[in-house]
Structure formats: structure tokens, C-alpha cells
Design a protein around this motif. Structure first.
Motif, PDB file in Angstrom:
ATOM      1  N   THR A 157       0.818  -1.171   0.096  1.00  0.00           N
ATOM      2  CA  THR A 157       0.047   0.074   0.147  1.00  0.00           C
ATOM      3  C   THR A 157       0.906   1.251   0.115  1.00  0.00           C
ATOM      4  O   THR A 157       2.126   1.261   0.527  1.00  0.00           O
ATOM      5  CB  THR A 157      -0.866  -0.244   1.379  1.00  0.00           C
ATOM      6  OG1 THR A 157      -0.219  -0.067   2.303  1.00  0.00           O
ATOM      7  CG2 THR A 157      -1.782  -1.046   1.092  1.00  0.00           C
ATOM      8  N   GLN A 158       0.543   2.383  -0.533  1.00  0.00           N
ATOM      9  CA  GLN A 158       1.291   3.509  -0.790  1.00  0.00           C
ATOM     10  C   GLN A 158       0.523   4.624  -0.059  1.00  0.00           C
ATOM     11  O   GLN A 158      -0.482   4.973  -0.222  1.00  0.00           O
ATOM     12  CB  GLN A 158       1.210   3.816  -2.433  1.00  0.00           C
ATOM     13  CG  GLN A 158       1.935   5.111  -2.754  1.00  0.00           C
ATOM     14  CD  GLN A 158       1.509   5.235  -4.463  1.00  0.00           C
ATOM     15  OE1 GLN A 158       0.451   5.448  -4.688  1.00  0.00           O
ATOM     16  NE2 GLN A 158       2.441   5.547  -5.115  1.00  0.00           N
ATOM     17  N   SER A 159       1.642   5.411   0.627  1.00  0.00           N
ATOM     18  CA  SER A 159       1.208   6.798   1.018  1.00  0.00           C
ATOM     19  C   SER A 159       2.537   7.694   0.784  1.00  0.00           C
ATOM     20  O   SER A 159       3.382   7.388  -0.056  1.00  0.00           O
ATOM     21  CB  SER A 159       1.122   6.584   2.620  1.00  0.00           C
ATOM     22  OG  SER A 159       2.179   6.355   3.044  1.00  0.00           O
ATOM     23  N   LEU A 160       2.159   8.989   1.036  1.00  0.00           N
ATOM     24  CA  LEU A 160       3.311   9.914   0.659  1.00  0.00           C
ATOM     25  C   LEU A 160       3.925  10.663   1.939  1.00  0.00           C
ATOM     26  O   LEU A 160       3.165  10.760   2.851  1.00  0.00           O
ATOM     27  CB  LEU A 160       2.354  11.117  -0.197  1.00  0.00           C
ATOM     28  CG  LEU A 160       1.837  10.571  -1.206  1.00  0.00           C
ATOM     29  CD1 LEU A 160       1.391  11.941  -2.147  1.00  0.00           C
ATOM     30  CD2 LEU A 160       2.876  10.225  -2.648  1.00  0.00           C
ATOM     31  N   LEU A 167       6.028   6.058   0.175  1.00  0.00           N
ATOM     32  CA  LEU A 167       6.254   5.104   0.995  1.00  0.00           C
ATOM     33  C   LEU A 167       5.791   4.145   0.968  1.00  0.00           C
ATOM     34  O   LEU A 167       4.107   3.810   0.522  1.00  0.00           O
ATOM     35  CB  LEU A 167       5.740   5.944   2.427  1.00  0.00           C
ATOM     36  CG  LEU A 167       6.351   7.352   2.591  1.00  0.00           C
ATOM     37  CD1 LEU A 167       5.756   8.018   3.953  1.00  0.00           C
ATOM     38  CD2 LEU A 167       8.082   7.165   2.888  1.00  0.00           C
ATOM     39  N   GLU A 168       6.013   2.978   1.030  1.00  0.00           N
ATOM     40  CA  GLU A 168       5.553   1.450   0.867  1.00  0.00           C
ATOM     41  C   GLU A 168       5.142   0.908   2.467  1.00  0.00           C
ATOM     42  O   GLU A 168       5.872   1.127   3.561  1.00  0.00           O
ATOM     43  CB  GLU A 168       6.410   0.647   0.238  1.00  0.00           C
ATOM     44  CG  GLU A 168       6.806   1.096  -1.207  1.00  0.00           C
ATOM     45  CD  GLU A 168       7.934   1.888  -1.203  1.00  0.00           C
ATOM     46  OE1 GLU A 168       8.703   1.621  -0.577  1.00  0.00           O
ATOM     47  OE2 GLU A 168       8.257   2.716  -2.223  1.00  0.00           O
ATOM     48  N   HIS A 539       7.740   0.896  -8.705  1.00  0.00           N
ATOM     49  CA  HIS A 539       8.187  -0.216  -7.696  1.00  0.00           C
ATOM     50  C   HIS A 539       8.921   0.268  -6.847  1.00  0.00           C
ATOM     51  O   HIS A 539       9.779   1.126  -6.724  1.00  0.00           O
ATOM     52  CB  HIS A 539       9.054  -1.142  -8.864  1.00  0.00           C
ATOM     53  CG  HIS A 539       9.393  -2.585  -8.263  1.00  0.00           C
ATOM     54  ND1 HIS A 539      10.626  -2.706  -7.325  1.00  0.00           N
ATOM     55  CD2 HIS A 539       8.819  -3.719  -8.250  1.00  0.00           C
ATOM     56  CE1 HIS A 539      10.558  -4.079  -6.896  1.00  0.00           C
ATOM     57  NE2 HIS A 539       9.834  -4.317  -7.961  1.00  0.00           N
ATOM     58  N   PRO A 540       8.969  -0.801  -5.440  1.00  0.00           N
ATOM     59  CA  PRO A 540       9.665  -0.367  -4.400  1.00  0.00           C
ATOM     60  C   PRO A 540      11.229  -0.083  -4.542  1.00  0.00           C
ATOM     61  O   PRO A 540      11.755   0.989  -3.756  1.00  0.00           O
ATOM     62  CB  PRO A 540       9.355  -1.336  -3.295  1.00  0.00           C
ATOM     63  CG  PRO A 540       8.279  -1.896  -3.565  1.00  0.00           C
ATOM     64  CD  PRO A 540       8.050  -1.674  -5.307  1.00  0.00           C
ATOM     65  N   PHE A 567      -3.024  14.335  -7.035  1.00  0.00           N
ATOM     66  CA  PHE A 567      -2.182  12.863  -7.105  1.00  0.00           C
ATOM     67  C   PHE A 567      -2.995  12.037  -5.876  1.00  0.00           C
ATOM     68  O   PHE A 567      -2.866  12.688  -4.849  1.00  0.00           O
ATOM     69  CB  PHE A 567      -0.685  12.820  -6.843  1.00  0.00           C
ATOM     70  CG  PHE A 567      -0.243  11.518  -6.822  1.00  0.00           C
ATOM     71  CD1 PHE A 567       0.315  10.834  -8.198  1.00  0.00           C
ATOM     72  CD2 PHE A 567      -0.102  10.859  -5.858  1.00  0.00           C
ATOM     73  CE1 PHE A 567       0.924   9.874  -8.244  1.00  0.00           C
ATOM     74  CE2 PHE A 567       0.470   9.579  -5.953  1.00  0.00           C
ATOM     75  CZ  PHE A 567       0.887   9.221  -7.100  1.00  0.00           C
ATOM     76  N   LEU A 568      -3.660  10.894  -6.090  1.00  0.00           N
ATOM     77  CA  LEU A 568      -4.308  10.131  -5.275  1.00  0.00           C
ATOM     78  C   LEU A 568      -3.483   8.971  -5.085  1.00  0.00           C
ATOM     79  O   LEU A 568      -3.164   8.135  -5.855  1.00  0.00           O
ATOM     80  CB  LEU A 568      -5.716   9.843  -5.804  1.00  0.00           C
ATOM     81  CG  LEU A 568      -6.597  10.812  -6.021  1.00  0.00           C
ATOM     82  CD1 LEU A 568      -8.003  10.452  -6.308  1.00  0.00           C
ATOM     83  CD2 LEU A 568      -6.716  11.959  -4.930  1.00  0.00           C
ATOM     84  N   PRO A 569      -2.785   8.843  -3.726  1.00  0.00           N
ATOM     85  CA  PRO A 569      -1.923   7.662  -3.664  1.00  0.00           C
ATOM     86  C   PRO A 569      -2.633   6.266  -3.412  1.00  0.00           C
ATOM     87  O   PRO A 569      -4.206   6.271  -3.280  1.00  0.00           O
ATOM     88  CB  PRO A 569      -1.457   7.932  -2.101  1.00  0.00           C
ATOM     89  CG  PRO A 569      -2.308   9.006  -1.553  1.00  0.00           C
ATOM     90  CD  PRO A 569      -2.974   9.690  -2.478  1.00  0.00           C
TER      91      PRO A 569
END
Length: 860
Positions: A157-160, A167-168, A539-540, A567-569
Motif C-alpha cells: 500500500t502506498q502513502s506519501l 512510502l510503502e 516499484h519499491p 495525485f491520489l495515493p
């Protein structure tokens, strides 16, 4: 204190609600709105809280509410009706049951599957395509048995961060909290498969079943007590870990997957597959396991190879060599050699299957193609790119002869099309929904109805985007007090462009930022404003991709434009559905021709969105000049920055002067009639083509059924034809150096060749130890290039005229002079056998040593 283990305690349903559990366990609910409505009625508040996840719903709903529902006769009737509908759906004959000679079952292998957001086992287009493949197979009655891996942490899952850096996070997934059931033996013990590893280790896995309509999806899980710590982690993350880890995953998927299929068929009585479909090279080891099975049944390696190839289909999704899995050859030798060797499968033969130009490397795509008689790309353009990319596997043949075809991807409409559109089509165009026919009926729907639905879908996207945007800013450290502007971010009446994809460099997430001032002008135009909704994951391990995301986020954070570009994470299926349904325009600007297919634009088109795209992948094939816009490409420009500059400029011009103009050109009643005309044309021209049902029909007719026929032909009489075919191939390979084109003569050409005439060709061939029936002699003809090369030649087969005792034979035939301009011909000899699928299959070809037999000239 942290828990040492996490698991889900499932609700015990009252007996009256047992059918509700059956509905939850079949993932058909992910594309069946009526079943979702039933789940929502269980407890609307909990349903929203768990994000429309039926398994989580039953785990969170109050038992008192379940008892109440168990006494509600109206609700019980709805449950019974839904269960009856599901039973009829999964058992009634479908389109497939009318296909003669079709395989009794098809095994489909993929490293990832995008079925539903509640089952996060996908990272991008490959998985989403695989999910749509299974759903369409279920709808059509295609008896697919699918295989994948169960990743305990999914993808990520992705956040900022506050600075806009990706951020993963890897949340733990408990199979007990997913719509899965464990495959068990008759005595109730879990079924296990095992794979030997070097140094006496063993990799064990259990098998979870996700029921996708009528298609069982087997997911292998290495998190079992029999494994050591390293083996338990093999299925920890999708595309995680280093080379050793990736090899273990692909061994489990390929070798373990075949063993899982055998176990499933033994336990359940499911028919054994006649065809094996390898979706990309990750599952290529399945062919080795099938060879092992057959060699242990007393076939030689070469005989087993032919039997396996005949029934195998390989689909490549990769347009660049860097996207192919490659392992050090010594790693493969260590896995399949030494104390872990398979006695009947020599390690040198395995290494030869994966050999490529670069020594010491084992290429999974090369192995997949050598183990499959039928290979395809996923769009016409990608087929061309693949033939060029893999030409070295068929040396001596022109690119056009490389035996890689194409079947263009499609998308599963019930999954991706807005409910309002599906319901409108169900009322007004029932044949379209039931049989995917009658697309011309779209023209009967009123402009007002089409525009009203488009408005509702756009407004839904805006509302959801605001909520996601607020959550993202809060996670980045903002306070609620400073986020009042989000209430007005985006506008449900403004032209909305969607852009959502994985973020490798070739997809050019930041091309729109090439001229930031020009972009600002478009976003803030007082009369024709534009807004852009963006999503995507890097990709991480891709630092470059993360930098591209950060650039977009920094631009979107600016106070003057943040209400127009967001931008929607955490791009996932749920967000993807919102975006393809709500966007007026779907933008795609990859570096041509590096997009194998790309299907998100197909989904947007089915929702009445218009494509604005580089002519790559599927869009190159189906753009007709009026069903969207093609961004001009600067092919041939060597400087990447200059190319980006030119293509970005073309993009800005299209948005400003064509897209926005047409969207805001309104009639007296407020309707954009010219825009709606394009929407209708998009639906009628693209609708029948972009459906996954069309894709599945193509696979069944063009690949699965021919593969099943080939496989059956080789296994007759205890595999006697396979033995004969392998012996013939060996004899051909040994004798081929003696095959020569000794002489070519022509007649009937005349002094001034004219179109419509014909050319008589006679070729004398030295066959050495071969017989005339072992070969096919062909005249190749067509336009000629600057260096006398034939350009995309056509072929005609020459007939045997005479067969001498000296090992020479004469073949003759006619070449039609069917075009004007520069024209040429030549002759080639290729192997010929009724069990071959293409002349290039053996990679053997003989042409004249000198082009003396070629005639170049101009036809009048």
C-alpha cells in the motif's frame, strides 16, 4: 506488546443464512451489483466501514443483527434467490459448450491476479488482465483452472511523505479474512505440494482456492509449519526480494503449480487440463515439471518435449528485454543439478531451453517460448515488437516469419463499467448486456441521458477524490484546520482528465510537466478549465519512478493549481474503477512502442470516456481518427529531451484546441452535442472490440482449441506420434546441412512485366538424406528494399515436379505479379510435417547461397 500471530475468527452464520456464506465465498460478487446490494442490506453502516468487503462484513456485523436477519422472511427470500442465481450462473451451459473439439480444461498460470480490491494479489496491468481473463472465462463457460501464489503481504500500500516521496507499507493478510477456502484431503488434512531444493531442503506449500464464478483459482502458500524460515517467506510479497527469492517464487508457481493442479483434480474430480497457458515467463517452469512427469512415464526428453509443446500457449506482455526475468545460469544448474537433479531431465537440456545471446544467463521468456508451440503478444503492434525482440530464437528467418502472433487484450465490462451505464444498457439495449451484441443501439439513447450519467460518474469521482485527498494530506502531517480548500478541490462540471498507471520511466508520468507554465494555463483557463486526476505506484526498488511521483506531487501541492490537479495515493482496483468511470478523457503518453497493450483506456471508453493517447499498444490498432485523439509521436528523434518536448507540445495543443473546445461547445440546452457524437462513436466502434469476452473467444478459437488438437494428436497410442515426431525432428536437424537450393529458373516473365501476369518458377533442391515430403519449398515474393531484401514477402508453395535418384528434386509453381513497382522473388526450403504449427518451428531454413535466381524489376 505485539501479537506473535494474527488470524481472523470467522462468524458462525445461523443455519438460515448458510447460503449467504456461499455467496461471500464466490468472488462473482465483485462484478455482480445485485449481490453487493444484498450484502449492503446486512448492515449498511458496517458495509461502508469495511470498504464493501463481504468477508470483513460478516466478521464485523453484530451477531444480534444476524439473528434478526435469520428471522426476516423477505431477506431470506432475497438470499435464496441470489443463491439460485449463482448456481444457475455457474452450472448453465455457456458459449464455450458449443465449440467443437475444445479442450476439456485449460490450466492458466499467472504470478498475479486482480480479481477484487478485497483480494490484493496484484500490482498492475498483468494481474488486472489475468483477473479479467478469469472473469470472462467464467461468463462464457470456458473451463479454466487457474494457478497463482498467495502473497501474505500482497504488493504494497502506498502513502506519501510530507515531501511527496512514495512510502510503502506491507500489511499482513490473513487467508482466514479473505474469500478463500483451503484445499483438503478427504480426511480433512490440508493438501500439500513439495519441491526439492539444493542441499537437501524442501519447499512445501498449501493450496487456497478463490472461486471466481465458475473458475477455481488455486493460490499456493508457503507459510506452513513444515518449511524453514526462508521457505516460509517465499510467498511473502509480490515481486519482493532478490534473485534467489524470485527464483523460489517462480519454481513454486511453475513446478508447484502443476503439482497443485494434479492434487486438485485428484481430490475434486475436476478434468485434467489438456492445454497449459503460461501468462508471461514467471510460470515457465511448469513446462519442465510436465516434461518430468512424462519422462518418468518412459518417454525420452525429446519425446516429452514435443508432447508438452503441443499443448502449451505462451503469452508475452513484455515490450523491452529489461522486463524479462533472467537468472544466472549457475543458479539454475544448482537448482536442477547435483543432489537435487531430476534423473530423467538432464540439467544441460534445461539450461539450453533458457539460453540466450549473453552467455551465462537463463532467460525465462526464451524458455517459455521454446516450451510452447503457440506464442502471442497482446496487441498487433506488440506482436511486431515481440517478433523483432525474439528473432534470435529463430535464426535465418525474416522478422515477419517469427512465429509470434497476437491477441489484443480486452477488459471485463461488468467489473469496470459504471452501474448506471450497465443498468441503462440493460433497459434499453438488453442484447448488448446479454450477448455483447447490438452496439449500434447506443445511438438510440438520448443525449440528455448519456450526459446525465456522465455527470453523475464525474461527480462521484470528484467526491471520492476529495475524501482520498484529505486522508493523504492528513497522513502527510497536515492539520484539518488547513484543509478547508479540499472541499472545493476539483469541480464536478469541469473537463476531467484521468491518468493512472504503474510508474516506470517509459510511461512518462511527468510528460505533462514538460512546460509547467503551459500546463497551468490549461488548468486555470477561465473559460475552458481542465482538471487532472492522477494515480500510480512505482516499484519499491525504482528510485527513478519515485522521483517522478515526487515531481507530480510537488506540482499538485502548489496553492494556485491544487484545486485543479491531484495525485491520489494507493492506486488499486477500487480507485481504478472510480477513475475510468469518472474521467471524461483518459490520457496515456508512453514512449512508443514500449506499451505492450494498456487496457485502462479500454475501460474508460466503455464508460463513455474519450482516449487521448500516443498510438501505442491497443490504441495504435483501433484508433480511427474520430473515436478520440492520437498524440503525434516524434519517432526517430534521438534526443530523449527533445522528443519529450515535441510530444508534450503536441499534447498541450490537442487539449487546448480540440479536447477542451469540443467539451465546452454547448448547444442551447447546455449539451455538448459534438462531444456526445464522439462518445457514441467511441462506444459503437470500440465497444465490441475491447471486451474480455472477445479476447477469450479469440484465445479459445485461435490458440486453446488448436493446442488441444495438437496435444491429442501426440498422445495417441501411448504417445507413439510424439515419439515419431521427436525422431523426425532429430533426423531433420542432423540431415539439414545437406539441403541446398542448387538452381532456380523462371519463365513467362517477358521483357516488360505487367501487373496481373504471373511468373513460372522451377527450383532444383539437393535434399541429401531427406525425402521430398520432409520439406516445403516456397517461392517468396514481394516489394524489394534498397539492398535487394524482400520487404514483408508473401509465400507460395511449389509442388514436387520430379524426384531423382541422386538426392535432387525439382519443385515448380507460379508467382503472381500482384503489385506494381519494384518487385523481387527468391526461394526457400523449410521443414514440413503435419504436426508442425509453423514453418519456422524448428528454426531451420535454406535459401540460395547467391541471389542469382532473384529478379528485380518494375511492374507496370
Amino acid at each position: 506488546m505485539r501479537a506473535i500471530r494474527r488470524f481472523t475468527v470467522r462468524t458462525v452464520l445461523p443455519p438460515e443464512l448458510a447460503s449467504l456464506g456461499e455467496l461471500v465465498r464466490n468472488l462473482r460478487w465483485s462484478w455482480h451489483p445485485e449481490t453487493l446490494d444484498l450484502f449492503a442490506e446486512v448492515d449498511p453502516e458496517v458495509w461502508e466501514r469495511v470498504g464493501h468487503d463481504p468477508v470483513a462484513l460478516l466478521g464485523a456485523v453484530d451477531p444480534a443483527r444476524l439473528r434478526e436477519l435469520a428471522a426476516d422472511r423477505r431477506f431470506l427470500r432475497r438470499v435464496a434467490d441470489a443463491a439460485d442465481d449463482l448456481h444457475e450462473y455457474t452450472t448453465a451451459p455457456g458459449w464455450y459448450q458449443s465449440i467443437p473439439d475444445a479442450p476439456r480444461a485449460i490450466a492458466y498460470f499467472s504470478p498475479e491476479y486482480g480479481i477484487a480490491a478485497a483480494l490484493p494479489q496484484y500490482s498492475g496491468g498483468l494481474g488486472i488482465l489475468a483477473g479479467d481473463h478469469l472473469k470472462a472465462a467464467s461468463d462464457l463457460g470456458v473451463p479454466i483452472l487457474a494457478v497463482g501464489l498467495l502473497y501474505r503481504h500482497g504488493y504494497f500500500t502506498q502513502s506519501l511523505s510530507p515531501e511527496g516521496w512514495q512510502l510503502e507499507h506491507y500489511p499482513s493478510l490473513d487467508p482466514g479474512g479473505l474469500p478463500l477456502t483451503l484445499l483438503r484431503e478427504e480426511d480433512g488434512t490440508p493438501v500439500r505440494v513439495a519441491i526439492g531444493l539444493p542441499e537437501g531442503r524442501t519447499l512445501h506449500a498449501q493450496i487456497w482456492i478463490a472461486q471466481v464464478g465458475r473458475v477455481p483459482l488455486l493460490l499456493l502458500d508457503s507459510d506452513v509449519a513444515e518449511n524453514d524460515a526462508a521457505a516460509r517467506d517465499v510467498t511473502d510479497r509480490l515481486y519482493g526480494g532478490g534473485t534467489d527469492h524470485r527464483l523460489m517464487q517462480e519454481l513454486l508457481l511453475g513446478v508447484g503449480g502443476v503439482r497443485a493442479i494434479r492434487a486438485y483434480c485428484r481430490v475434486t474430480g475436476h478434468p485434467e487440463p489438456e492445454v497449459f497457458h503460461t501468462n508471461e515467463g514467471h510460470a515457465g517452469f511448469l513446462g519442465l515439471e510436465r516434461i518430468r512427469e512424462l519422462t518418468e512415464s518412459r518417454l525420452s526428453f525429446d519425446e516429452a518435449l514435443e508432447a508438452v509443446r503441443a499443448g502449451t500457449v505462451f503469452t508475452t506482455h513484455t515490450p523491452v528485454p529489461a522486463g524479462i526475468d533472467r537468472f544466472p545460469a549457475e543458479m539454475i544448474a544448482r537448482q536442477f543439478g547435483g543432489d537435487n537433479a531430476w534423473p530423467t531431465v538432464p540439467v544441460d537440456r534445461i539450461l539450453a531451453l533458457g539460453a540466450e545471446k549473453e552467455p551465462g544467463k537463463f532467460n525465462m521468456a526464451a524458455m517459455g517460448m521454446r516450451l510452447a508451440q503457440r506464442v502471442n503478444g497482446v496487441s498487433e503492434l506488440h506482436g511486431e515488437v515481440s517478433r523483432e525482440m525474439f528473432q534470435d530464437l529463430w535464426p535465418g528467418f525474416d522478422v515477419s516469419d517469427v512465429p509470434i502472433g497476437s491477441i489484443t487484450n480486452g477488459v471485463h465490462a461488468p467489473t469496470w463499467v459504471g452501474r448506471e451505464i450497465m443498468e441503462l444498457a440493460g433497459r434499453e439495449l438488453p442484447s448488448l448486456v446479454e450477448r455483447a451484441q447490438g452496439w449500434e443501439g447506443v445511438n438510440k439513447i438520448s443525449d440528455a441521458d448519456v450526459w446525465a450519467i456522465r455527470g453523475r460518474l464525474r461527480a462521484r469521482l470528484v467526491e471520492a477524490a476529495r475524501e482520498r485527498l484529505r486522508r493523504s494530506w492528513l497522513a502527510r502531517g497536515a492539520s484539518r484546520a488547513e484543509l478547508g480548500w479540499i472541499d472545493d478541490a476539483l469541480d464536478p462540471d469541469v473537463l476531467t482528465i484521468g491518468f493512472a498507471r504503474r510508474v516506470p520511466s517509459y510511461k512518462r508520468l511527468t510528460l505533462m510537466l514538460k512546460d509547467p507554465d503551459r500546463l497551468r494555463q490549461l488548468l486555470l483557463d477561465p473559460d475552458k478549465p481542465v482538471q487532472i486526476v492522477i494515480a500510480g505506484k512505482a516499484h519499491p526498488a525504482d528510485e527513478g519512478g519515485k522521483k517522478l511521483i515526487q515531481q507530480i506531487v510537488k506540482f499538485a501541492d502548489a496553492e494556485d493549481v491544487r484545486h485543479r490537479v491531484v495525485f491520489l495515493p494507493d492506486y488499486d482496483m477500487a480507485l481504478g474503477q472510480l477513475m475510468v468511470q469518472g474521467a471524461d478523457v483518459w490520457m496515456n503518453n508512453p514512449l512508443r512502442p514500449l506499451e505492450a497493450c494498456g487496457t485502462s483506456g479500454m475501460k474508460a471508453a466503455l464508460n463513455g470516456g474519450l482516449n487521448l493517447s500516443i498510438r501505442d499498444g491497443w490504441w495504435d490498432e483501433w484508433y480511427d481518427g474520430t473515436n478520440g485523439w492520437a498524440i503525434p509521436t516524434a519517432d526517430g528523434v534521438g534526443d530523449p529531451d527533445r522528443r519529450d518536448e515535441l510530444e508534450a507540445g503536441a499534447l498541450y495543443d490537442l487539449v487546448e484546441h480540440e479536447v477542451a473546445d469540443r467539451f465546452y461547445d454547448r448547444a442551447a440546452d447546455g449539451l455538448p452535442l459534438r462531444w456526445l457524437e464522439m462518445v457514441r462513436h467511441t462506444l459503437t466502434s470500440l465497444g465490441p472490440k475491447v471486451l474480455a469476452g472477445r479476447m477469450l473467444r479469440d484465445y479459445v478459437v485461435d490458440l486453446y482449441t488448436p493446442a488441444a488438437k495438437s496435444g491429442r494428436a501426440l498422445l495417441k497410442d501411448g504417445y507413439e506420434p510424439a515419439r515419431g515426431f521427436a525422431a523426425w525432428k532429430l533426423r531433420l536437424a542432423q540431415a539439414w546441412p545437406g539441403v541446398r537450393v542448387e538452381h532456380v529458373e523462371t519463365s513467362n516473365l517477358g521483357d516488360t512485366p505487367e501487373v496481373g501476369a504471373s511468373l513460372e518458377v522451377r527450383a532444383t533442391i539437393a535434399l541429401g538424406e531427406l525425402r521430398p515430403e520432409d520439406v516445403r519449398v516456397q517461392a517468396a515474393y514481394g516489394p524489394v528494399g534498397l539492398h535487394d531484401e524482400l520487404v514483408r514477402p508473401a509465400y507460395t508453395t511449389l509442388a514436387l515436379e520430379s524426384d531423382g535418384d541422386d538426392g535432387r528434386a525439382v519443385f515448380a509453381g507460379t508467382v503472381p505479379l500482384d503489385r506494381t513497382g519494384s518487385f523481387g522473388y527468391s526461394v526457400r526450403v523449410v521443414p514440413d510435417h503435419p504436426l508442425m504449427d509453423t514453418p519456422a518451428e524448428l528454426g531451420l531454413v535454406t535459401v540460395p547461397e547467391e541471389p542469382a535466381g532473384m529478379t528485380n524489376g518494375t511492374l507496370r
